[in-house]
Write an enzyme that holds these catalytic residues in place. Structure first.
Site, PDB file in Angstrom:
ATOM      1  N   GLU A 189     -15.522  23.337 132.063  1.00  0.00           N
ATOM      2  CA  GLU A 189     -16.131  22.021 131.928  1.00  0.00           C
ATOM      3  C   GLU A 189     -17.650  22.098 131.933  1.00  0.00           C
ATOM      4  O   GLU A 189     -18.336  21.164 131.551  1.00  0.00           O
ATOM      5  CB  GLU A 189     -15.619  21.114 133.053  1.00  0.00           C
ATOM      6  CG  GLU A 189     -14.169  20.701 132.787  1.00  0.00           C
ATOM      7  CD  GLU A 189     -13.449  20.234 134.041  1.00  0.00           C
ATOM      8  OE1 GLU A 189     -14.141  19.827 134.992  1.00  0.00           O
ATOM      9  OE2 GLU A 189     -12.208  20.301 134.053  1.00  0.00           O
ATOM     10  N   GLU A 213     -24.631  47.599  85.937  1.00  0.00           N
ATOM     11  CA  GLU A 213     -25.657  48.452  86.555  1.00  0.00           C
ATOM     12  C   GLU A 213     -26.726  48.983  85.599  1.00  0.00           C
ATOM     13  O   GLU A 213     -26.825  50.189  85.361  1.00  0.00           O
ATOM     14  CB  GLU A 213     -24.987  49.615  87.309  1.00  0.00           C
ATOM     15  CG  GLU A 213     -24.059  49.125  88.402  1.00  0.00           C
ATOM     16  CD  GLU A 213     -23.770  50.157  89.495  1.00  0.00           C
ATOM     17  OE1 GLU A 213     -24.038  51.353  89.304  1.00  0.00           O
ATOM     18  OE2 GLU A 213     -23.278  49.738  90.574  1.00  0.00           O
TER      19      GLU A 213
END
Ligand SMILES: *[C@@H]1O[C@H](CO)[C@@H](O)[C@H](O)[C@H]1NC(C)=O
Ligand SMILES: *[C@@H]1O[C@H](CO)[C@@H](O)[C@H](O)[C@H]1NC(C)=O
Ligand SMILES: *[C@@H]1O[C@H](CO)[C@@H](O)[C@H](O)[C@H]1NC(C)=O
Ligand SMILES: *[C@@H]1O[C@H](CO)[C@@H](O)[C@H](O)[C@H]1NC(C)=O
Ligand SMILES: *[C@@H]1O[C@H](CO)[C@@H](O)[C@H](O)[C@H]1NC(C)=O
Ligand SMILES: *[C@@H]1O[C@H](CO)[C@@H](O)[C@H](O)[C@H]1NC(C)=O
Length: 527
Positions: A468, A208
């Site tokens: 389907e 950092e």
């Protein structure tokens, strides 16, 4: 935790068992890079799925050793599905021999009045009491190695203690307590000490970078990288960006220039507050997440496209569930990390710290373990991380053309309920190989069985089934995570889950605008 003892928990435990079998491959080092991937000697991808294990606070002893034996913590890390640890250290451990060699664990704890913690060490790790700090650090690395856990050595700061603020005197090269030459000296020493320690696969060179004096012009990282590589050519060198490691933008037009190849990894940190304190609660979450996806790409994600590995080396949030901003961020971040299939390290394994910012026994709300350093802090949180633990793509990973439909809020994926109820959909472990495809035309289809298409024959509040007849599913919102279609009564609905985790159709919510609304139950990341 009793509420979590459910069917899902059992499935999850089964998954842990399986994954620990899968992951029990001997560690294969040294590692190198192949485009954006980290790979082993045979060119096979090795994904870093790490936890940070702090060892940089005032006592300079890896946390937790007053609560559990060292080996138990290493085993626990492995058991939770992590294959690596980002082990933090203060530079002083390398540049101050008095601290490293002449201070024992006992002396270090006594110095800060940690008598209760010292008693815990006597109970759980009696063998380290009179050992100098540097040797304890080495013992921790060894213990991890014995358990097949890789280690990234992270130079977290200079002086031992909690990190980080803009006011720190060691925030950037040249600050009063940050002498770049001493830093290089310390890095070289650390690299040399671990030269022949196989499970040390990488070093992150400085945590950092930040502070009032920091500029990309004075980014000394390349010098550090050359020094580490010259001392130990085996390790990956991992470089942090600016602004608390949230910004690598400057590398877009100025690539890192190193004399060696195939060892460079860039690291990035991302917490809820990285996106600005208060931001996650003052925006529509869906819009903000989409904005943040773009920001992550700009500040670091572009490196993947340029062909460099990006290591998300710190992230996480409060696991107690009460942090609104953290919760919002977490679903967004996980969707991103899953899609990018990024290497990462969560903050942190910690249950409780010995001594943090002047206080003893500080509980880590972000920690993977409970205050006893033994029990998992929050199984739901761990399950969410488990999705990003295994690699999904990359060299040597069996290419899977199938998609997953990931639900970041729960850490689960859309699966068929059971072979008998093959048309019913629910949430289940993402490890279950459900062969989904998402076509350009917008149909979601699963292979196998007669009913294989997500069909829209449903109405608001009712379950969504496979059938389907294929329905067109559209990713209608800015994040592309709302999956929407027309229901039987013609209204627009979105995939959602009910309280039993069944997949249902509901009115699309939180698409934009409203800042109080939580979209995450309707977020599904197809990846
Ligand atoms: C690389 O990883 C693959 C998959 O885990 C493994 O089969 C192979 O032996 C490893 N290679 C080396 C050199 O470790
Ligand atoms: C360590 O302690 C010994 C004995 O007290 C002393 O002689 C030595 O100089 C010390 N070494 C360092 C590096 O401080
Ligand atoms: C080195 O470490 C010792 C022990 O922690 C400490 O007393 C001393 O002040 C340190 N020296 C420097 C130069 O920081
Ligand atoms: C920034 O640099 C100035 C000049 O070198 C120095 O005096 C100051 O202490 C530095 N600020 C911080 C926070 O380190
Ligand atoms: C890269 O570094 C080398 C050696 O330091 C230098 O000669 C070269 O000009 C640099 N290249 C660029 C593009 O900066
Ligand atoms: C565990 O984490 C989940 C989200 O990750 C949160 O919703 C829940 O409240 C947490 N549970 C506890 C007991 O803290």
């Amino acid at each position: 935790m009793t509420e979590t003892i459910s069917c899902l928990t059992l499935l999850y435990l089964l998954f842990l068992l399986l994954s620990s079998i899968v992951l029990t491959l001997a560690i294969d080092y040294p590692l190198s890079t192949d485009s954006r991937w980290i790979v082993n000697e045979s060119g096979h991808r090795v994904k870093l799925a790490c936890a940070n294990w702090p060892s940089h606070l005032k006592p300079v002893v890896a946390e937790g050793l007053s609560s559990q034996p060292m080996d138990s913590i290493s085993k626990k890390i492995r058991e939770m599905g992590f294959n690596c640890v980002r082990l933090t250290w203060p530079l002083e451990l390398m540049i101050n021999d008095t601290l490293a060699l002449n201070v024992t664990v006992k002396q270090s704890f006594e110095r800060y009045g940690l008598d209760h913690e010292l008693k815990g060490i006597y109970t759980h790790n009696p063998s380290i009491i009179n050992i100098p700090l540097i040797n304890v650090f080495q013992m921790v690395v060894k213990s991890l190695g014995n358990n097949d856990v890789m280690v990234i050595l992270d130079n977290h700061k200079t002086v031992p203690g909690w990190c980080c603020s803009n006011d720190d005197p060691d925030a950037f090269f040249g600050d009063p307590k940050f002498d770049p030459d001493l830093w290089i000296l310390g890095l070289k020493k650390m690299a040399t000490i671990f030269m022949n320690v196989n499970n040390v696969v990488g070093m992150s060179l400085r945590n950092e970078l930040r502070g009032y004096n920091h500029t990309s012009k004075d980014w000394y990282m390349q010098k550090g990288a050359e020094a580490v590589h010259a001392s130990n050519p085996n390790v990956l060198v991992i470089l942090s960006g600016l602004a608390f490691d949230a910004d690598l933008t400057f590398l877009r037009d100025r690539p890192v220039n190193l004399s060696f190849k195939k060892k460079l990894v860039l690291e990035l940190h991302w917490y809820a507050f990285t996106d600005g304190v208060g931001q996650w609660k003052s925006h529509n979450v869906n819009d903000f997440c989409s904005h943040i996806f773009a920001k992550e790409r700009r500040t670091g994600g572009f490196l993947l496209e340029q062909g460099f590995p990006l290591f998300l080396s710190e992230f996480g949030t409060d696991q107690r569930g009460g942090d609104l901003e953290g919760n919002r961020y977490m679903s967004c971040m996980l969707a991103w990390a899953a899609e990018k299939d990024i290497d990462w390290a969560v903050w942190a394994v910690t249950g409780v710290y010995y001594f943090r910012e002047g206080k003893r026994g500080v509980v880590e709300a972000y920690g993977m373990l409970d205050a006893n350093w033994h029990d998992v802090h929050n199984y739901t949180y761990l399950r969410r991380l488990s999705v990003i633990q295994p690699p999904h793509k990359g060299p040597g990973i069996k290419h899977n053309y199938h998609k997953k439909i990931f639900h970041p809020l729960t850490g689960l994926c859309v699966v068929r309920k059971s072979p008998i109820h093959e048309s019913e959909l629910t949430l289940g472990p993402c490890t279950k190989d459900e062969p989904w495809s998402y076509s350009r035309g917008g149909t979601l289809e699963i292979q196998g069985g007669q009913r294989s298409c997500l069909e829209g024959e449903t109405s608001v509040g009712k379950s969504v089934k496979l059938g389907e007849k294929c329905t067109r599913i559209k990713q209608i919102s800015a994040t592309k995570m709302h999956l929407s279609f027309k229901s039987t009564d013609g209204s627009l609905v979105c995939l959602d889950v009910d309280s039993d985790n069944n997949v249902v159709a509901n009115r699309c919510k939180c698409l934009t605008g409203d800042i109080t609304c939580e979209p995450a139950s309707q977020w599904f990341k197809i990846f």
